[in-house]
Structure formats: structure tokens, C-alpha cells
Motif scaffolding. Structure first.
Motif, PDB file in Angstrom:
ATOM      1  N   MET A 130       4.693  -3.354   8.567  1.00 45.62           N
ATOM      2  CA  MET A 130       3.269  -3.201   8.358  1.00 45.62           C
ATOM      3  C   MET A 130       2.919  -1.745   8.100  1.00 45.62           C
ATOM      4  O   MET A 130       2.176  -1.446   7.191  1.00 45.62           O
ATOM      5  CB  MET A 130       2.507  -3.729   9.558  1.00 45.62           C
ATOM      6  N   LEU A 131       3.448  -0.836   8.912  1.00 47.93           N
ATOM      7  CA  LEU A 131       3.130   0.577   8.709  1.00 47.93           C
ATOM      8  C   LEU A 131       3.629   1.074   7.368  1.00 47.93           C
ATOM      9  O   LEU A 131       3.035   1.975   6.791  1.00 47.93           O
ATOM     10  CB  LEU A 131       3.709   1.415   9.846  1.00 47.93           C
ATOM     11  N   SER A 132       4.711   0.472   6.858  1.00 55.29           N
ATOM     12  CA  SER A 132       5.203   0.896   5.548  1.00 55.29           C
ATOM     13  C   SER A 132       4.167   0.625   4.471  1.00 55.29           C
ATOM     14  O   SER A 132       4.049   1.370   3.513  1.00 55.29           O
ATOM     15  CB  SER A 132       6.520   0.204   5.212  1.00 55.29           C
ATOM     16  N   ALA A 133       3.375  -0.445   4.623  1.00 56.97           N
ATOM     17  CA  ALA A 133       2.323  -0.726   3.648  1.00 56.97           C
ATOM     18  C   ALA A 133       1.292   0.390   3.652  1.00 56.97           C
ATOM     19  O   ALA A 133       0.770   0.777   2.611  1.00 56.97           O
ATOM     20  CB  ALA A 133       1.657  -2.068   3.940  1.00 56.97           C
ATOM     21  N   LEU A 134       0.989   0.927   4.824  1.00 56.53           N
ATOM     22  CA  LEU A 134       0.016   2.009   4.909  1.00 56.53           C
ATOM     23  C   LEU A 134       0.570   3.275   4.279  1.00 56.53           C
ATOM     24  O   LEU A 134      -0.145   4.028   3.637  1.00 56.53           O
ATOM     25  CB  LEU A 134      -0.360   2.279   6.366  1.00 56.53           C
TER      26      LEU A 134
ATOM     27  N   GLN B 284      -5.459   3.530   6.853  1.00 59.62           N
ATOM     28  CA  GLN B 284      -6.310   2.810   5.924  1.00 59.62           C
ATOM     29  C   GLN B 284      -5.526   2.456   4.680  1.00 59.62           C
ATOM     30  O   GLN B 284      -4.547   3.107   4.329  1.00 59.62           O
ATOM     31  CB  GLN B 284      -7.558   3.614   5.578  1.00 59.62           C
ATOM     32  N   LEU B 285      -5.978   1.380   4.044  1.00 57.79           N
ATOM     33  CA  LEU B 285      -5.416   0.953   2.775  1.00 57.79           C
ATOM     34  C   LEU B 285      -6.244   1.562   1.649  1.00 57.79           C
ATOM     35  O   LEU B 285      -7.361   2.060   1.882  1.00 57.79           O
ATOM     36  CB  LEU B 285      -5.446  -0.575   2.680  1.00 57.79           C
ATOM     37  N   PRO B 286      -5.745   1.512   0.436  1.00 60.43           N
ATOM     38  CA  PRO B 286      -6.534   2.023  -0.683  1.00 60.43           C
ATOM     39  C   PRO B 286      -7.854   1.265  -0.821  1.00 60.43           C
ATOM     40  O   PRO B 286      -7.956   0.089  -0.458  1.00 60.43           O
ATOM     41  CB  PRO B 286      -5.646   1.761  -1.901  1.00 60.43           C
ATOM     42  N   ASP B 287      -8.851   1.943  -1.352  1.00 59.52           N
ATOM     43  CA  ASP B 287     -10.139   1.304  -1.592  1.00 59.52           C
ATOM     44  C   ASP B 287      -9.979   0.113  -2.526  1.00 59.52           C
ATOM     45  O   ASP B 287      -9.045   0.057  -3.340  1.00 59.52           O
ATOM     46  CB  ASP B 287     -11.122   2.292  -2.226  1.00 59.52           C
TER      47      ASP B 287
ATOM     48  N   ASN C 286      -2.451  -6.187  -0.320  1.00 60.50           N
ATOM     49  CA  ASN C 286      -2.176  -4.749  -0.268  1.00 60.50           C
ATOM     50  C   ASN C 286      -1.489  -4.403   1.053  1.00 60.50           C
ATOM     51  O   ASN C 286      -0.558  -3.602   1.077  1.00 60.50           O
ATOM     52  CB  ASN C 286      -3.461  -3.939  -0.420  1.00 60.50           C
ATOM     53  N   LEU C 287      -1.957  -5.004   2.137  1.00 62.18           N
ATOM     54  CA  LEU C 287      -1.326  -4.786   3.446  1.00 62.18           C
ATOM     55  C   LEU C 287       0.121  -5.259   3.410  1.00 62.18           C
ATOM     56  O   LEU C 287       1.002  -4.626   4.013  1.00 62.18           O
ATOM     57  CB  LEU C 287      -2.098  -5.521   4.547  1.00 62.18           C
TER      58      LEU C 287
ATOM     59  N   GLY D  68       2.047  -5.019   1.058  1.00 63.97           N
ATOM     60  CA  GLY D  68       2.840  -4.141   0.193  1.00 63.97           C
ATOM     61  C   GLY D  68       2.696  -4.458  -1.273  1.00 63.97           C
ATOM     62  O   GLY D  68       3.533  -4.054  -2.062  1.00 63.97           O
ATOM     63  N   GLY D  69       1.660  -5.166  -1.649  1.00 57.32           N
ATOM     64  CA  GLY D  69       1.509  -5.574  -3.036  1.00 57.32           C
ATOM     65  C   GLY D  69       0.482  -4.791  -3.803  1.00 57.32           C
ATOM     66  O   GLY D  69      -0.107  -5.295  -4.732  1.00 57.32           O
ATOM     67  N   VAL D  70       0.244  -3.555  -3.451  1.00 62.68           N
ATOM     68  CA  VAL D  70      -0.761  -2.760  -4.135  1.00 62.68           C
ATOM     69  C   VAL D  70      -0.405  -2.620  -5.613  1.00 62.68           C
ATOM     70  O   VAL D  70       0.697  -2.242  -5.970  1.00 62.68           O
ATOM     71  CB  VAL D  70      -0.899  -1.367  -3.491  1.00 62.68           C
ATOM     72  N   ASN D  71      -1.381  -2.946  -6.462  1.00 64.66           N
ATOM     73  CA  ASN D  71      -1.263  -2.823  -7.914  1.00 64.66           C
ATOM     74  C   ASN D  71      -0.098  -3.608  -8.499  1.00 64.66           C
ATOM     75  O   ASN D  71       0.402  -3.272  -9.557  1.00 64.66           O
ATOM     76  CB  ASN D  71      -1.178  -1.354  -8.344  1.00 64.66           C
ATOM     77  N   GLU D  72       0.355  -4.636  -7.813  1.00 68.48           N
ATOM     78  CA  GLU D  72       1.348  -5.535  -8.376  1.00 68.48           C
ATOM     79  C   GLU D  72       0.635  -6.812  -8.760  1.00 68.48           C
ATOM     80  O   GLU D  72      -0.110  -7.366  -7.984  1.00 68.48           O
ATOM     81  CB  GLU D  72       2.436  -5.866  -7.352  1.00 68.48           C
ATOM     82  N   ASN D  73       0.841  -7.298  -9.969  1.00 70.37           N
ATOM     83  CA  ASN D  73       0.166  -8.535 -10.397  1.00 70.37           C
ATOM     84  C   ASN D  73       1.101  -9.696 -10.320  1.00 70.37           C
ATOM     85  O   ASN D  73       2.255  -9.609 -10.308  1.00 70.37           O
ATOM     86  CB  ASN D  73      -0.367  -8.376 -11.821  1.00 70.37           C
TER      87      ASN D  73
END
Length: 191
Positions: free
Chosen positions: A1-5, A100-103, A183-184, A186-191
């Protein structure tokens, strides 16, 4: 989880899966914040709410505790903690913010800052009936597994719009909430 942050790469948007839908020109985004509250333990859980049906924005939808950043809030983090206390009775002193995660930009004109926090001590949610019709928990491993997320679509403003979902039991978790959970995971900006 922390790796996602730590590995978050940038902001996400309700428009990410819909590049053919142009961002509204001259849009003015309202600042908002949410709390991704995690109840630790042998079976860690994420606290979610079902919004009251009379709400102006996103009635009846599944959401994190949160809302608009008020002028009286010191910052977005303070707003997320204030809203969690107002909506589900979570005292700010029981929350340890991990990061925090990205906006995330919503199609309804908000830029949402998601804060991840651990809930310490005993906590029994008390929902504010004007805003929250139900408070429930989802196992953290469920929402950290990217394979649980799928993409669906609906017609919105005359166009087909795609969005993430991560259902849990009778709860249809979709849209901005599902995207922030992804996003949490680990999928930020992955479609």
C-alpha cells in the motif's frame, strides 16, 4: 500500500479513459478532499459511504468521506479530516495520515485530493443523514488487487463514457471513487 503512495506518477481524471471527450474550455475546478480511511487489523478494511439521495453532487453513489475545501480549512488535508468527522463521526485525532494520492479531476468540476489514513482505536461510524445514507467497509486486499477492476460505460451528455468499477457485494463502486482506489492499488495513469 505504501508503495502506491511513493510511486504515484501524476494526477488522474474522469477524462483519462475518454480522450475523445474534450475537457470543457475555461473550466473552473473547485477544490475538494477525501479521506481513504483504513481500519487496520488482521483483515484491514477501507471505509466507504453511500451518499444520501438528496445530495446535489453524486446522490446515491459510493464515495469516500470528503467534500469541498472551505475557506476556513487550513488546507485540503484539514478539509478531508473535517468532512470525515462531519459525515461519519470519525474524530481527526484517531486518524494517522500516511500520505496522499495524486489529485483526481471529476467531470462535475472538482479537483479532489485523496488522503490515505489509518484509523486508530475503536471507531463506530455515525452517519450524518443529510449527506450519508450508509457507512460500510470493503476489505483492503479487494481494492488493492488491480484484477478486481474492470471498465464499463454509460451514455453521459449524449456520449459514451468509460469508467472504472470495483464492485463489492451489493455495492457498485465506480467512477472517481473506483479510479482513486485503482490509484491506491498502483494503477495511476494506466488504462
Amino acid at each position: 500500500m505504501l508503495s502506491a503512495l511513493k510511486n504515484a506518477r501524476g494526477a488522474s481524471s474522469d477524462f483519462d479513459l475518454n480522450p475523445e471527450i474534450a475537457l470543457p474550455e475555461g473550466r473552473k475546478l473547485r477544490e475538494a478532499a477525501v479521506l481513504i480511511a483504513i481500519v487496520p487489523g488482521d483483515d484491514p478494511q477501507v471505509i466507504l459511504t453511500k451518499r444520501a439521495s438528496g445530495m446535489k453532487h453524486h446522490p446515491g453513489q459510493i464515495a469516500f468521506p470528503g467534500g469541498k475545501v472551505d475557506a476556513t480549512d487550513a488546507d485540503a488535508r484539514a478539509a478531508a479530516l473535517r468532512e470525515a468527522q462531519e459525515e461519519i463521526g470519525l474524530p481527526p485525532e484517531q486518524v494517522e495520515i500516511l500520505g496522499q494520492l495524486p489529485d483526481h479531476e471529476t467531470v462535475t468540476g472538482f479537483t479532489v485530493t485523496p488522503f490515505v489514513g489509518l484509523v486508530h482505536g475503536d471507531f463506530q461510524p455515525v452517519s450524518e443523514p443529510g449527506e450519508v445514507s450508509e457507512v460500510f467497509q470493503v476489505p483492503l486486499p479487494h481494492v488493492l488487487n488491480k484484477d478486481r477492476f474492470t471498465i464499463e460505460h454509460r451514455r453521459w451528455q449524449g456520449k459514451k463514457r468509460f469508467y472504472f468499477i470495483v464492485p463489492w457485494g451489493p455495492y457498485y463502486i465506480w467512477g472517481a471513487t473506483a479510479r482513486m482506489l485503482r490509484n491506491l492499488a498502483g494503477g495511476v495513469n494506466e488504462n
